[in-house]
Scaffold this active site. Structure first.
Site, PDB file in Angstrom:
ATOM      1  N   LYS A  31      41.601 -10.973 -15.265  1.00 52.15           N
ATOM      2  CA  LYS A  31      42.463 -12.085 -14.835  1.00 52.15           C
ATOM      3  C   LYS A  31      41.557 -13.228 -14.379  1.00 52.15           C
ATOM      4  CE  LYS A  31      46.836 -12.203 -12.345  1.00 52.15           C
ATOM      5  NZ  LYS A  31      47.524 -13.010 -13.327  1.00 52.15           N
TER       6      LYS A  31
HETATM    7  N1  PY5 Z   1      50.203 -11.854 -18.468  1.00 51.43           N
HETATM    8  C1  PY5 Z   1      49.623 -12.894 -17.843  1.00 51.43           C
HETATM    9  C2  PY5 Z   1      48.853 -13.885 -18.634  1.00 51.43           C
HETATM   10  C3  PY5 Z   1      49.755 -13.039 -16.464  1.00 51.43           C
HETATM   11  O1  PY5 Z   1      49.177 -14.068 -15.838  1.00 51.43           O
HETATM   12  C4  PY5 Z   1      50.501 -12.089 -15.735  1.00 51.43           C
HETATM   13  C5  PY5 Z   1      50.665 -12.205 -14.263  1.00 51.43           C
HETATM   14  C6  PY5 Z   1      51.090 -11.016 -16.431  1.00 51.43           C
HETATM   15  C7  PY5 Z   1      50.909 -10.928 -17.798  1.00 51.43           C
HETATM   16  C8  PY5 Z   1      51.829  -9.930 -15.717  1.00 51.43           C
HETATM   17  O2  PY5 Z   1      50.929  -9.142 -15.000  1.00 51.43           O
HETATM   18  P1  PY5 Z   1      51.324  -8.348 -13.672  1.00 51.43           P
HETATM   19  O3  PY5 Z   1      52.523  -7.582 -14.013  1.00 51.43           O
HETATM   20  O4  PY5 Z   1      50.162  -7.488 -13.400  1.00 51.43           O
HETATM   21  O5  PY5 Z   1      51.586  -9.351 -12.634  1.00 51.43           O
HETATM   22  N2  PY5 Z   1      50.607 -13.491 -13.760  1.00 51.43           N
HETATM   23  C9  PY5 Z   1      50.370 -13.737 -12.380  1.00 51.43           C
HETATM   24  C10 PY5 Z   1      51.537 -13.293 -11.524  1.00 51.43           C
HETATM   25  O6  PY5 Z   1      51.327 -13.132 -10.338  1.00 51.43           O
HETATM   26  C11 PY5 Z   1      49.981 -15.162 -12.163  1.00 51.43           C
HETATM   27  C12 PY5 Z   1      50.992 -16.193 -12.387  1.00 51.43           C
HETATM   28  C13 PY5 Z   1      50.468 -17.589 -12.255  1.00 51.43           C
HETATM   29  O7  PY5 Z   1      52.636 -13.074 -12.017  1.00 51.43           O
END
Ligand code: PY5
Length: 312
Positions: free
Chosen positions: A156
């Site tokens: 990330k």
């Molecule tokens: N894909 C991307 C590109 C992401 O940034 C996120 C999460 C996910 C998938 C989903 O991952 P998880 O389920 O582990 O959260 N994005 C972050 C969030 O907190 C950052 C958002 C700006 O949802």
């Protein structure tokens, strides 16, 4: 109102003391990685539950490894300091916790080796990131997802969010709520900041980890809930763009997005244009679990307060 605190340079400090200089490597080159972790406020118990704290920090440490950031904290210490910070902030509402590991050296050369790394953590109050009730309208982005060999999406990495930003802004400026991004070779990857699931003929489908997606914590959660609570095994396989057009149901998931039904792709209604039955079932289960209402899944939650956090 309580002042906000952050974890910065080894200790908990008031948020306005948590500042870095303009020469910081991570600011110049995007050489940092982060997590997004939710805390859910449970009104009845007056408790803030952090969802999947350990799983997020396990991914955080994997991102650090990819970026050659060597933090002087173990998994246990990261979890502990996060609970301490949340306790200090004392929120009585849903919250979002943002740990950041960054290259803190003030050096001009873009590289990963021989640089100092540091940890910062802050939190903000946060309700819905996208509307989870009505469903979201999406377009397939003209921007492609960064490939693993360019900027690894499984880490990330802050710099790679330029890719998300291009996709999100293009979608917003065209009147859509969110973007769906394809891989370099044209398969469905994910949303700008969410993983994606399809339902076809009663089967749940999602792109595999080798499709330049983030290894989503919520994605794992959905796969598990679908299997254990609804009895549907998720199929992880490549997905074509036009499968989005003919899917019975579609939804995004993520820490921010939670479970967000998708009701439109490229001006085609998904199913009958309303959140579908399997999506709705998963969504209901998800929200009950994260708020601490399902004892079987308490193991996914870390309580912040040692006793009821009553209003003073
Ligand atoms: N894909 C991307 C590109 C992401 O940034 C996120 C999460 C996910 C998938 C989903 O991952 P998880 O389920 O582990 O959260 N994005 C972050 C969030 O907190 C950052 C958002 C700006 O949802």
């Amino acid at each position: 109102m309580a002042a906000d605190y952050a974890f910065f340079k080894g200790g908990i400090v008031p948020i306005d003391k948590a500042k870095v200089g303009i020469r910081t490597h991570a600011l110049q080159y995007g050489t940092a990685c982060f997590e997004g972790i939710r805390g859910y406020w449970n009104k009845e118990e007056e408790q803030l539950y952090i969802l999947h704290l350990e799983a997020h920090y396990r991914r955080f440490l994997r991102s650090c490894k990819i970026l050659k950031i060597d933090l002087p904290y173990s998994l246990e210490e990261l979890c502990k300091v996060t609970v301490e910070l949340a306790d200090r902030n004392g929120y009585r509402e849903d919250a979002y916790i943002r740990p950041l590991a960054y290259k803190s050296s003030e050096t001009i050369s873009p590289r990963l080796h021989n640089l100092e790394g540091d940890l910062a953590i802050y939190m903000i109050p946060l309700g819905d990131y996208i509307d989870t009730s009505k469903g979201v309208r999406t377009m397939v982005s003209s921007w492609r997802r960064v490939a693993d060999n360019a900027i690894p999406a499984r880490g990330k990495i802050t710099g790679s969010y330029i890719n998300s930003a291009f996709a999100k802004t293009e979608a917003a400026e065209n009147g859509f709520d969110e973007a769906i991004v394809l891989t370099e070779d044209g398969h469905v990857c994910e949303g700008s900041a969410e993983n994606i699931f399809l339902v076809r003929y009663g089967k749940i489908i999602t792109p595999p980890l080798s499709e330049d997606i983030l290894e989503g914590v919520t994605r794992d959660t959905i796969i598990q809930i679908a299997k254990d609570e609804i009895g549907i095994e998720t199929v992880e396989r490549k997905v074509d763009r036009t499968e989005l057009y003919v899917a019975d149901e579609l939804f995004f998931c993520g820490t921010g997005a939670q479970v967000s039904p998708i009701i439109e792709v490229d001006r085609r209604a998904v199913g009958d244009g309303k959140p579908g039955p399997i999506t709705s079932k998963i969504s209901r289960l998800y929200f009950d679990i994260v708020r601490g209402k399902v004892p079987k899944y308490h193991k996914w939650l870390t309580p912040v307060y040692s006793e009821k956090h009553v209003k003073v």
